[in-house]
Design an enzyme around this catalytic site. Structure first.
Site, PDB file in Angstrom:
ATOM      1  N   ASN A 210       0.847  -1.196   0.000  1.00 55.11           N
ATOM      2  CA  ASN A 210       0.000   0.000   0.000  1.00 55.11           C
ATOM      3  C   ASN A 210       0.882   1.245   0.000  1.00 55.11           C
ATOM      4  OD1 ASN A 210       0.568   0.807   2.847  1.00 55.11           O
ATOM      5  ND2 ASN A 210      -0.359  -1.200   3.242  1.00 55.11           N
ATOM      6  N   ILE A 307      -2.519  -7.419  14.335  1.00 52.42           N
ATOM      7  CA  ILE A 307      -1.447  -7.258  15.335  1.00 52.42           C
ATOM      8  C   ILE A 307      -1.955  -6.441  16.522  1.00 52.42           C
ATOM      9  CG2 ILE A 307       0.893  -6.368  15.700  1.00 52.42           C
ATOM     10  CD1 ILE A 307       1.227  -6.679  12.572  1.00 52.42           C
TER      11      ILE A 307
END
Ligand code: C5P
Length: 403
Positions: A210, A307
């Site tokens: 990205n 995460i």
């Protein structure tokens, strides 16, 4: 931010084309409330005349170590004592080598040796010179000695090349210098930060990723370190210089980032997840380069571990701060994420429009927590990061009684 009000700044200017920007830097520092005295090297005088700096600083410019007139008024020891901080911008490869070796044959290198004030350098040089092992080693030595390193940035260079080695812009340098005077609101705290994108391989040569530049996360890590924290920065692939005093762990994929975060988590007080983690990875990474054909291709994607949610769900989680990049209904989506992931705080930015987001230097953050919120910015990412760290410290301290 009033960190530079009434501060005495010795601005060292060494020989490089970026010296022309330093005249604007003097004005910006004075606008921020600082008193500025300029010390120029012989090389700097080849690029900009001392008169320019005299005009913008409103003070005589210091150019020579052995100038009886200057020594009578303000010599090298006086300058070194007068300084609340010494900033060298631009700092050439030669200047870094001279500081590194403790040479004292001109005024600026002598001021560096004689001062007890914090010292910062803003390197500017050709991209190949910047990555030369000699420069790397000098940089590491200076950082070990506590010299703060601002930048360099990436972009077009005066030599016609493109890459890392551009001096940061004057306003970015002012913000970074403000960081040197930041109150030590996180002294003694341990902070873990994730930053940058992740890269999810398809085959040995291709990947999904990205547009995250890592700028915001690196600015947050720098601001936390400036506020006195011991900072570990887990960074995806990005071309950013490690901020002074920050321990950096480089990773590539989301799974590697998750592992690095888990390994570094014990003992952390605060976790700030600013990385733009890829939500999916390909189910099977091809061993060989995938061959082109005329047929449509289908990639099977599987979700990556979250995460941040994983850290927040730990049995004794640190104070967790997430980021949310949103294109619409910013508060609604951010508050939903705050609840769903069990976070203490979330910083939302609107992406996909001018003046903020992934690759920009500026940003506005809407920060939310249960029962409250605050807008930070608009401002340079470095400035907004300092404000965010201040807010995190405030909320973290407030949370300590209730844990
Ligand atoms: O759900 P979303 O991806 O929008 O959440 C963004 C926040 O979650 C960011 O703080 C990002 O760093 C974190 N995140 C993460 N692991 C993921 C996805 C997002 O830590 N796999």
């Amino acid at each position: 931010m009033a960190q530079l009000t009434d501060k005495n700044i010795v601005l060292g200017v060494s020989g490089g084309i970026a010296a022309y920007k330093s005249a604007d830097l003097v004005r910006r520092l004075r606008d921020a409330g600082a008193r500025v005295r300029v010390v120029m090297t012989a090389g700097a005088k080849e690029f900009v005349r001392p008169l320019t700096f005299q005009a913008v600083s409103g003070q005589p410019v210091h150019t020579s170590l052995l100038d009886p007139a200057a020594e009578a008024a303000m010599g090298h020891i006086d300058l070194a004592r007068w300084a609340d901080a010494v900033l060298v911008a631009p700092a050439s490869a030669d200047l870094m080598a001279r500081f590194c070796h403790g040479l004292a044959d001109d005024l600026l290198s002598t001021v560096y040796l004689a001062t007890e004030a914090p010292v910062a350098i803003a390197p500017a040089m050709n991209r190949v010179m910047w990555v030369h092992p000699a420069t790397r080693q000098n940089l590491a030595t200076l950082q070990e000695r506590g010299v703060a390193v601002f930048g360099p940035g990436r972009g077009d260079q005066a030599c016609g090349e493109t890459g890392a080695g551009r001096m940061l812009e004057p306003l970015e340098l002012v913000a970074a210098l403000e960081g040197l005077f930041a109150p030590p609101v996180l002294a003694g705290r341990r902070v873990l930060v994730t930053a940058g994108p992740t890269r999810e391989p398809l085959d040995p040569v291709r990947y999904l990723s990205n547009r995250s530049s890592g700028k915001m996360g690196f600015a947050v890590a720098a601001a936390a370190a400036a506020a006195g924290a011991r900072v570990t920065l887990v960074a995806g692939p990005c071309a950013m210089v490690t901020p002074s005093g920050v321990q950096r762990v480089d990773v590539e994929t989301a799974e590697e980032m998750a592992t690095a975060v888990q390994q570094n988590l014990p003992g952390q007080d605060i976790f700030i997840a600013s990385a733009a983690v890829a939500d999916y990875r390909v189910a099977h990474v091809a061993d060989d380069k995938i061959k082109k054909s005329d047929a449509a291709m289908h990639l099977q994607l599987v979700p990556n571990p979250d995460i941040l949610a994983g850290v927040a769900a730990a049995s004794e989680p640190p104070f967790t701060v997430g980021f949310a990049a949103e294109t619409s209904s910013v508060e609604e989506h951010a508050r939903d994420k705050l609840r769903r992931k069990g976070l203490d705080m979330i910083a939302a930015n609107r992406v996909g429009q001018a003046g903020g987001g992934f690759e920009a230097d500026s940003n506005t953050l809407d920060v939310f927590w249960t029962g409250g919120g605050r807008r930070l910015g608009p401002g340079l990412k470095t400035q907004v990061a300092q404000e965010l760290v201040g807010l995190i410290a405030e909320r973290y301290q407030g949370s300590q009684g209730s844990r």
